[in-house]
Design an enzyme around this catalytic site. Structure first.
Site, mmCIF file in Angstrom:
data_model
loop_
_atom_site.group_PDB
_atom_site.id
_atom_site.type_symbol
_atom_site.label_atom_id
_atom_site.label_comp_id
_atom_site.label_asym_id
_atom_site.label_seq_id
_atom_site.Cartn_x
_atom_site.Cartn_y
_atom_site.Cartn_z
ATOM 1 N N ASN A 9 0.845 -1.155 -0.013
ATOM 2 C CA ASN A 9 -0.095 -0.047 0.022
ATOM 3 C C ASN A 9 0.934 1.074 -0.026
ATOM 4 O O ASN A 9 1.325 1.577 0.993
ATOM 5 C CB ASN A 9 -0.853 -0.031 1.305
ATOM 6 C CG ASN A 9 -1.641 1.293 1.438
ATOM 7 O OD1 ASN A 9 -1.864 1.903 0.333
ATOM 8 N ND2 ASN A 9 -2.322 1.506 2.634
ATOM 9 N N TRP A 10 1.064 1.945 -1.073
ATOM 10 C CA TRP A 10 1.845 3.065 -1.293
ATOM 11 C C TRP A 10 1.653 4.270 -0.479
ATOM 12 O O TRP A 10 2.196 4.882 -0.555
ATOM 13 C CB TRP A 10 2.415 3.294 -2.845
ATOM 14 C CG TRP A 10 3.052 2.183 -3.480
ATOM 15 C CD1 TRP A 10 3.658 0.844 -2.851
ATOM 16 C CD2 TRP A 10 3.795 2.448 -4.683
ATOM 17 N NE1 TRP A 10 4.262 0.384 -3.837
ATOM 18 C CE2 TRP A 10 4.407 1.222 -4.929
ATOM 19 C CE3 TRP A 10 3.580 3.083 -5.755
ATOM 20 C CZ2 TRP A 10 5.119 0.960 -6.079
ATOM 21 C CZ3 TRP A 10 4.260 2.989 -6.787
ATOM 22 C CH2 TRP A 10 5.134 1.755 -7.261
ATOM 23 N N LYS A 11 0.152 4.209 -0.542
ATOM 24 C CA LYS A 11 -0.338 5.582 0.052
ATOM 25 C C LYS A 11 -0.368 6.693 -0.630
ATOM 26 O O LYS A 11 -0.155 6.612 -1.871
ATOM 27 C CB LYS A 11 -0.014 5.680 1.912
ATOM 28 C CG LYS A 11 -0.161 4.268 2.503
ATOM 29 C CD LYS A 11 -0.003 4.706 3.957
ATOM 30 C CE LYS A 11 0.304 3.256 4.609
ATOM 31 N NZ LYS A 11 0.104 3.523 6.135
ATOM 32 N N HIS A 94 -9.581 1.398 4.454
ATOM 33 C CA HIS A 94 -8.326 1.451 5.138
ATOM 34 C C HIS A 94 -8.481 2.778 6.346
ATOM 35 O O HIS A 94 -9.177 3.407 6.272
ATOM 36 C CB HIS A 94 -7.219 2.090 4.418
ATOM 37 C CG HIS A 94 -5.600 2.037 4.948
ATOM 38 N ND1 HIS A 94 -5.246 2.995 6.160
ATOM 39 C CD2 HIS A 94 -4.919 1.146 4.671
ATOM 40 C CE1 HIS A 94 -4.016 2.444 6.281
ATOM 41 N NE2 HIS A 94 -3.849 1.439 5.838
ATOM 42 N N GLU A 96 -6.928 4.837 7.648
ATOM 43 C CA GLU A 96 -6.624 6.204 7.534
ATOM 44 C C GLU A 96 -7.833 6.918 6.863
ATOM 45 O O GLU A 96 -8.170 7.946 6.802
ATOM 46 C CB GLU A 96 -5.194 6.342 6.640
ATOM 47 C CG GLU A 96 -4.081 6.020 7.517
ATOM 48 C CD GLU A 96 -2.906 5.450 6.868
ATOM 49 O OE1 GLU A 96 -2.779 5.707 5.443
ATOM 50 O OE2 GLU A 96 -1.850 5.014 7.391
ATOM 51 N N GLU A 166 -5.688 -5.186 10.068
ATOM 52 C CA GLU A 166 -4.793 -4.230 10.604
ATOM 53 C C GLU A 166 -5.134 -3.407 11.912
ATOM 54 O O GLU A 166 -6.101 -2.364 12.197
ATOM 55 C CB GLU A 166 -4.774 -3.097 9.425
ATOM 56 C CG GLU A 166 -4.237 -3.782 8.112
ATOM 57 C CD GLU A 166 -3.588 -2.577 7.287
ATOM 58 O OE1 GLU A 166 -2.699 -2.844 6.668
ATOM 59 O OE2 GLU A 166 -4.177 -1.680 6.948
ATOM 60 N N GLY A 172 2.144 1.725 10.534
ATOM 61 C CA GLY A 172 3.136 2.732 10.627
ATOM 62 C C GLY A 172 3.904 3.232 11.859
ATOM 63 O O GLY A 172 4.720 4.345 12.040
ATOM 64 N N SER A 213 3.046 -2.661 10.226
ATOM 65 C CA SER A 213 4.479 -2.600 10.439
ATOM 66 C C SER A 213 5.178 -4.094 10.182
ATOM 67 O O SER A 213 6.397 -4.565 10.679
ATOM 68 C CB SER A 213 4.900 -2.267 12.041
ATOM 69 O OG SER A 213 4.503 -0.878 12.299
ATOM 70 N N GLY A 234 2.694 -1.273 4.342
ATOM 71 C CA GLY A 234 2.925 0.210 4.081
ATOM 72 C C GLY A 234 4.305 0.741 3.877
ATOM 73 O O GLY A 234 4.759 0.365 2.817
ATOM 74 N N GLY A 235 4.841 1.028 4.835
ATOM 75 C CA GLY A 235 6.410 1.424 4.867
ATOM 76 C C GLY A 235 7.142 0.702 4.001
ATOM 77 O O GLY A 235 7.917 1.265 3.295
#
Ligand code: PEP
Length: 249
Positions: A9-11, A94, A96, A166, A172, A213, A234-235
């Site tokens: 997930n590049w966001k 998501h 966010e 999640e 994150g 994470s 993500g990251g």
């Protein structure tokens, strides 16, 4: 029976230039992966990413989809727009989106139904806050999120659905749920799906990822757990080498 699926997930990261550099590195690194490998990229990068991964084993994903076919919904994106560019997967709900953009269980459900109607595969995110985990309400909350997200989805469609569990406190933050915690919580979600549909549907059709994470260091331990069918990353998906190590855990 359930093929592992690792999705990045590049966001809101990566310009077209960054996309070209990242995928140039990533494509050879995951060429022999056994897990299904997906990159969910910002809208502006879908075309470039789609052209670059054509003929490779990387699948294309987006980060949201609207529930209407088309119309006056400024800033939104339709399923047809995504399909035209070769998108196969779409992240829905998501945390966010829920936290910053007013996404609710109801809008998540509307997006899921539209994605499936149009032939997109939804990656539906569910998860609890730290407070909800510590107070013990997370079980009921996750069951409710799952039931509401899947309202109207048929058992035949379940093999096109991926759920990403999640925990919000692990996204994150560098904090990961322990492999056992993640496994046991995913089992709660799978049992709910078994209750809503059937045991066989939940066991053999539905894939449930862990997200929060996940990185090259903890991926193999998490992926060794029987309930965990993959990861939403993500990251660590922003660096080709890290992401490839997760994909090949
Ligand atoms: C995510 O955003 O879905 C996620 C899991 O992020 P991270 O891996 O950075 O925690």
């Amino acid at each position: 029976m359930r093929q592992p699926i690792i999705a990045g997930n590049w966001k809101m990261n990566n310009t077209i230039k960054d996309t070209k550099a990242l995928l140039t590195d990533l494509i050879p690194l995951v060429a022999d992966s056994k897990a299904e490998c997906v990159v969910c990229v910002p809208y502006t990068n879908i075309q470039t990413a789609g052209e670059m991964i054509k003929g490779t084993n990387i699948k294309l994903g987006a980060e949201n989809v609207h529930w209407a076919d088309k119309g006056a919904f400024t800033g939104e994106i339709s399923a047809d727009m995504l399909l035209e560019l070769g998108v196969e997967y779409v992240i829905i709900g998501h945390s966010e989106r829920r936290q910053y953009f007013g996404e609710t269980d109801e809008t998540v459900n509307k997006r899921v139904l539209q994605a499936l109607k149009k032939g997109l595969k939804p990656i539906i995110c569910v998860g609890e806050s730290l407070e909800e985990r510590e107070s013990g309400v997370y079980k009921t909350l996750l069951e409710a999120q799952t039931e509401k997200a899947l309202a109207g989805v048929t058992s035949d469609e379940l093999d096109k659905v991926v759920i990403a569990y999640e925990p919000i406190w692990a996204i994150g933050t560098g904090k990961t749920a322990t492999a056992q915690e993640a496994n046991d919580t995913i089992a709660i979600i799978r049992n709910k799906v078994a209750e809503l549909y059937c045991k066989n549907c939940a066991q053999n059709k539905l894939r449930i990822q862990y997200g929060g994470s996940m990185n090259p260091k903890n991926a193999s331990e998490l992926m060794a757990m029987p309930e965990i069918d993959g990861g939403l990353i993500g990251g660590a998906s922003l660096k080709a080498e890290d992401f490839s190590k997760v994909v090949k855990y």
